[in-house]
Design a protein around this motif. Structure first.
Motif, mmCIF file in Angstrom:
data_model
loop_
_atom_site.group_PDB
_atom_site.id
_atom_site.type_symbol
_atom_site.label_atom_id
_atom_site.label_comp_id
_atom_site.label_asym_id
_atom_site.label_seq_id
_atom_site.Cartn_x
_atom_site.Cartn_y
_atom_site.Cartn_z
ATOM 1 N N GLY A 16 12.321 23.901 -21.481
ATOM 2 C CA GLY A 16 12.775 22.550 -21.192
ATOM 3 C C GLY A 16 13.333 22.471 -19.789
ATOM 4 O O GLY A 16 13.427 23.477 -19.077
ATOM 5 N N TYR A 17 13.720 21.285 -19.374
ATOM 6 C CA TYR A 17 14.338 21.084 -18.060
ATOM 7 C C TYR A 17 15.503 20.113 -18.214
ATOM 8 O O TYR A 17 15.657 19.480 -19.259
ATOM 9 C CB TYR A 17 13.324 20.590 -17.026
ATOM 10 C CG TYR A 17 12.785 19.208 -17.276
ATOM 11 C CD1 TYR A 17 13.353 18.112 -16.648
ATOM 12 C CD2 TYR A 17 11.705 18.998 -18.128
ATOM 13 C CE1 TYR A 17 12.865 16.833 -16.872
ATOM 14 C CE2 TYR A 17 11.215 17.732 -18.354
ATOM 15 C CZ TYR A 17 11.802 16.651 -17.721
ATOM 16 O OH TYR A 17 11.314 15.392 -17.950
ATOM 17 N N VAL A 21 17.482 19.583 -21.947
ATOM 18 C CA VAL A 21 17.518 18.365 -22.745
ATOM 19 C C VAL A 21 16.118 17.827 -22.985
ATOM 20 O O VAL A 21 15.816 17.288 -24.041
ATOM 21 C CB VAL A 21 18.385 17.288 -22.048
ATOM 22 C CG1 VAL A 21 18.302 15.955 -22.768
ATOM 23 C CG2 VAL A 21 19.824 17.760 -21.957
ATOM 24 N N TYR A 22 15.232 18.002 -21.994
ATOM 25 C CA TYR A 22 13.882 17.466 -22.083
ATOM 26 C C TYR A 22 12.884 18.591 -22.336
ATOM 27 O O TYR A 22 12.640 19.414 -21.460
ATOM 28 C CB TYR A 22 13.528 16.734 -20.788
ATOM 29 C CG TYR A 22 14.512 15.633 -20.458
ATOM 30 C CD1 TYR A 22 14.480 14.429 -21.150
ATOM 31 C CD2 TYR A 22 15.487 15.825 -19.485
ATOM 32 C CE1 TYR A 22 15.384 13.426 -20.867
ATOM 33 C CE2 TYR A 22 16.399 14.829 -19.192
ATOM 34 C CZ TYR A 22 16.348 13.636 -19.892
ATOM 35 O OH TYR A 22 17.256 12.652 -19.608
ATOM 36 N N SER A 50 8.049 19.820 -29.052
ATOM 37 C CA SER A 50 9.495 20.034 -28.951
ATOM 38 C C SER A 50 9.836 21.146 -27.961
ATOM 39 O O SER A 50 10.996 21.535 -27.835
ATOM 40 C CB SER A 50 10.087 20.356 -30.330
ATOM 41 O OG SER A 50 9.602 21.598 -30.796
#
Length: 66
Positions: A16-17, A21-22, A50
């Motif tokens: 994620g980044y 969070v994303y 996800s």
């Protein structure tokens, strides 16, 4: 999980980044093992929506050494 033992475990990678969070979908996850002078590919997969990889079975130190 039937594939677990004293010297095997499972690795799940989260990609994620933004402080994770994303999630990043379709990120390429490569797991390599160093053997003396070479690298062996253990697994290559992509993350899901996800940001998680599928479970990857890897060799681990024996549980008695923990």
């Amino acid at each position: 999980m039937d594939f677990l033992s004293d010297d095997r475990g499972v690795l799940i990678v989260n990609v994620g980044y933004g402080e994770r969070v994303y999630p990043i979908e379709n990120a390429l996850v490569s797991v390599l093992q160093k053997n003396e002078n070479t690298l062996e590919i253990i697994s290559v997969s992509e993350t899901d929506q996800s940001g998680k990889s599928e479970p990857i079975v890897i060799e681990t130190p024996n549980v008695e050494l923990s």
